[in-house]
Design a protein around this motif. Structure first.
Motif, PDB file in Angstrom:
ATOM      1  N   SER A 119     -39.866  42.293 119.476  1.00 16.26           N
ATOM      2  CA  SER A 119     -39.514  42.392 120.799  1.00 16.26           C
ATOM      3  C   SER A 119     -40.017  40.805 121.070  1.00 16.26           C
ATOM      4  O   SER A 119     -39.821  40.031 121.118  1.00 16.26           O
ATOM      5  N   PHE A 120     -41.130  40.779 120.908  1.00 14.56           N
ATOM      6  CA  PHE A 120     -41.648  40.275 120.795  1.00 14.56           C
ATOM      7  C   PHE A 120     -42.176  38.726 120.705  1.00 14.56           C
ATOM      8  O   PHE A 120     -42.002  37.174 120.528  1.00 14.56           O
ATOM      9  N   ASP A 121     -42.033  38.624 118.965  1.00 16.53           N
ATOM     10  CA  ASP A 121     -42.154  38.314 118.215  1.00 16.53           C
ATOM     11  C   ASP A 121     -40.590  37.683 118.451  1.00 16.53           C
ATOM     12  O   ASP A 121     -40.718  35.881 117.681  1.00 16.53           O
ATOM     13  N   ASN A 122     -39.880  38.061 118.631  1.00 16.42           N
ATOM     14  CA  ASN A 122     -38.464  37.287 118.935  1.00 16.42           C
ATOM     15  C   ASN A 122     -38.655  35.865 120.457  1.00 16.42           C
ATOM     16  O   ASN A 122     -37.822  34.830 119.825  1.00 16.42           O
ATOM     17  N   ILE A 123     -38.783  36.522 121.179  1.00 18.39           N
ATOM     18  CA  ILE A 123     -39.152  35.557 121.960  1.00 18.39           C
ATOM     19  C   ILE A 123     -39.790  34.731 121.474  1.00 18.39           C
ATOM     20  O   ILE A 123     -39.661  33.084 121.700  1.00 18.39           O
ATOM     21  N   LEU A 124     -41.013  34.693 121.386  1.00 21.14           N
ATOM     22  CA  LEU A 124     -42.157  33.745 120.634  1.00 21.14           C
ATOM     23  C   LEU A 124     -41.614  32.688 120.019  1.00 21.14           C
ATOM     24  O   LEU A 124     -41.709  31.187 119.386  1.00 21.14           O
ATOM     25  N   SER A 125     -41.291  33.406 119.168  1.00 18.83           N
ATOM     26  CA  SER A 125     -40.533  32.517 117.768  1.00 18.83           C
ATOM     27  C   SER A 125     -39.700  30.965 118.354  1.00 18.83           C
ATOM     28  O   SER A 125     -38.991  30.079 117.858  1.00 18.83           O
ATOM     29  N   LYS A 126     -38.382  32.151 119.451  1.00 18.61           N
ATOM     30  CA  LYS A 126     -37.945  31.200 120.262  1.00 18.61           C
ATOM     31  C   LYS A 126     -38.373  29.973 121.154  1.00 18.61           C
ATOM     32  O   LYS A 126     -38.365  29.052 121.108  1.00 18.61           O
ATOM     33  N   ILE A 127     -39.432  30.473 121.528  1.00 17.98           N
ATOM     34  CA  ILE A 127     -40.431  29.241 121.988  1.00 17.98           C
ATOM     35  C   ILE A 127     -41.067  28.437 121.316  1.00 17.98           C
ATOM     36  O   ILE A 127     -41.453  27.385 120.867  1.00 17.98           O
ATOM     37  N   ILE A 128     -41.482  28.469 120.018  1.00 16.77           N
ATOM     38  CA  ILE A 128     -41.995  27.729 119.036  1.00 16.77           C
ATOM     39  C   ILE A 128     -41.165  26.600 118.253  1.00 16.77           C
ATOM     40  O   ILE A 128     -41.117  25.477 117.781  1.00 16.77           O
ATOM     41  N   LYS A 129     -39.803  27.535 117.963  1.00 14.15           N
ATOM     42  CA  LYS A 129     -38.655  26.150 118.218  1.00 14.15           C
ATOM     43  C   LYS A 129     -37.795  25.946 118.940  1.00 14.15           C
ATOM     44  O   LYS A 129     -37.417  24.282 118.953  1.00 14.15           O
ATOM     45  N   SER A 130     -38.173  25.660 120.298  1.00 17.79           N
ATOM     46  CA  SER A 130     -37.758  24.914 121.753  1.00 17.79           C
ATOM     47  C   SER A 130     -37.723  23.689 121.582  1.00 17.79           C
ATOM     48  O   SER A 130     -37.159  22.716 122.167  1.00 17.79           O
TER      49      SER A 130
END
Length: 151
Positions: free
Chosen positions: A7-18
């Motif tokens: 769950s955390f990895d998905n949010i962090l991945s979204k952040i890094i791609k932004s």
């Protein structure tokens, strides 16, 4: 809802791609323990646990300064270096979100990303860390040491 570090990895991945200038994102609890992290470049050298622990300590120390001076809630701690920037922001009372970026990053955009992501992470952090007590009790009563005599 079943929670795990994905769950955390998905949010962090979204952040890094932004934003193209974000190199690494680390989520830690207020004691400095790493919960999750993502990196844009596998060759980007970083001691994730060490960086997360330091970012948490710096954030919590700055937060305490603000409380002592009655300045209100701390929003973001920014450290600017010649080779990049480190941002740390609150994810509620239990977490700190850290971003490592290029030096030319748009700070306004990072503030927006941290605010939105911090609110989203706070919700799942509260549930993820719900069973962890706010204060740890070692069970050791230091007065017991007074009764000990050297052999």
């Amino acid at each position: 809802m079943s929670l795990d570090t994905k769950s955390f990895d998905n949010i962090l991945s979204k952040i890094i791609k932004s934003e193209s200038g974000i190199k690494k994102v680390i989520l830690v609890d207020r004691t400095g323990l790493t919960i999750a992290s993502v990196s844009k470049f596998s060759y980007f050298p970083a001691d994730v646990d060490g960086i997360g622990a330091i970012a948490s300590a710096v954030f919590c120390a700055s937060e305490e300064q603000g409380k002592n001076l009655e300045l209100g809630d701390l929003e973001i701690v920014t450290s600017e270096f010649g080779g990049g920037k480190i941002f740390a922001s609150s994810c509620g009372p239990k977490g700190v979100l850290t971003l490592i970026s290029d030096p030319e990053i748009n700070i306004g955009l990072i503030r927006l990303i941290l605010k939105r992501s911090g609110d989203e992470l706070k919700e799942i952090l509260d549930e993820f860390l719900a069973d962890i007590p706010d204060t740890l009790d070692s069970g050791l009563d230091l007065s017991d040491l007074d009764s000990l005599t050297p052999d």
